[in-house]
Design an enzyme around this catalytic site. Sequence first.
Site, PDB file in Angstrom:
ATOM      1  N   HIS A   1      91.832  42.917 -38.541  1.00  0.00           N
ATOM      2  CA  HIS A   1      92.478  44.017 -39.262  1.00  0.00           C
ATOM      3  C   HIS A   1      93.192  43.509 -40.511  1.00  0.00           C
ATOM      4  CE1 HIS A   1      92.533  47.017 -35.657  1.00  0.00           C
ATOM      5  NE2 HIS A   1      91.425  47.078 -36.363  1.00  0.00           N
TER       6      HIS A   1
ATOM      7  N   SER B   1      97.050  46.626 -38.743  1.00  0.00           N
ATOM      8  CA  SER B   1      97.231  45.410 -37.951  1.00  0.00           C
ATOM      9  C   SER B   1      98.393  45.587 -36.983  1.00  0.00           C
ATOM     10  CB  SER B   1      97.497  44.211 -38.865  1.00  0.00           C
ATOM     11  OG  SER B   1      97.965  43.099 -38.127  1.00  0.00           O
ATOM     12  N   SER B   2      98.091  45.590 -35.685  1.00  0.00           N
ATOM     13  CA  SER B   2      99.134  45.786 -34.675  1.00  0.00           C
ATOM     14  C   SER B   2     100.193  44.702 -34.746  1.00  0.00           C
ATOM     15  CB  SER B   2      98.502  45.806 -33.273  1.00  0.00           C
ATOM     16  OG  SER B   2      99.489  45.861 -32.274  1.00  0.00           O
TER      17      SER B   2
ATOM     18  N   CYS C   1      95.685  33.062 -36.805  1.00  0.00           N
ATOM     19  CA  CYS C   1      95.708  32.418 -35.499  1.00  0.00           C
ATOM     20  C   CYS C   1      94.308  31.884 -35.201  1.00  0.00           C
ATOM     21  CB  CYS C   1      96.126  33.416 -34.423  1.00  0.00           C
ATOM     22  SG  CYS C   1      94.969  34.818 -34.260  1.00  0.00           S
TER      23      CYS C   1
ATOM     24  N   GLU D   1      91.422  46.995 -29.341  1.00  0.00           N
ATOM     25  CA  GLU D   1      91.576  46.063 -28.216  1.00  0.00           C
ATOM     26  C   GLU D   1      91.820  46.824 -26.919  1.00  0.00           C
ATOM     27  OE1 GLU D   1      94.612  42.742 -26.407  1.00  0.00           O
ATOM     28  OE2 GLU D   1      94.528  42.910 -28.599  1.00  0.00           O
TER      29      GLU D   1
END
Length: 311
Positions: free
Chosen positions: A41, A226-227, A12, A126
């Site tokens: 991540h 990685s969420s 992104c 975060e």
Amino acid sequence: MEIKLANPRGFCAGVDRAIDIVNRALDVFGAPIYVRHEVVHNKFVVERLKERGAIFVDELEAVPDDVIVIFSAHGVSQAVRQEADRRGLKVFDATCPLVTKVHMEVAKYSNDGCECVLIGHEGHPEVEGTMGQYDTANGGAIYLVEDESDVEQLEVRDPTRLSYVTQTTLSMDDTARVIDSLRAKFPHITGPRKDDICYATQNRQDAVKQLALECDLVLVVGSPNSSNSNRLRELAERCGTAAYLIDGPEDLDKSWFANCKNIGITAGASAPEVLVRDVIEGLKAIGASAPVELQGQEENISFSLPKELRV
């Protein structure tokens, strides 16, 4: 076996910017460059940056004086910023601008003495950074909830002055249910004018739903920490399709594909396209055909770099 590729997938704008900041800092100032927390991540990305001279640390106490430090895309608390200022460290901030938007919302609620509920995963960097934007000195408080059961147990001081924000990488469906629970329990609660879950998270979740409906199995390229990658795997499974989270082709298991005609591939927002291509080659080696790209939401968002690194 046919391979179908989700669209959009992978990097992104916030991840692109964060990686560019580390690479540009290495180009301009030379190694070593210190980075607080993994800048994004993804194991592959972090290892490539380490090879170039980036040093990743968990806390600023591991950073020597008089060096450059970069804050990761996930953002940091005000306490971390203050420590960096106190020590005179030269900081480049790779916090995603969409995370910064949430930080500004929390800071406003804090300044107004309005209590705030953060929907997010405990322990995620975060979330730690966002919680750390709230100063209780003005009489308010911030609370963390992850699901509807947390909302049931939540008690606040003044339900008439209450707002919520969210982590940017959550499941849209799960978050909607939590927000509904908050609104049912606290009718006066207010939220952001625009959804805090970022455009890339939304687009990739929409794309993986389509992918899961067309495939017998879905591979999500992304690292375990990685969420957003984990949410993609969970979402595919909820659609009734077997799904696996893999770092790369080395994680492929031939037994997964025994009865598969259509294999779907997507990638989390922190996973580079080169890993997707490597996975495709791994699948071709066991008999898969050339991939077919599905239609999807076009993305043309980009974020600018710090002035000193625009060279």
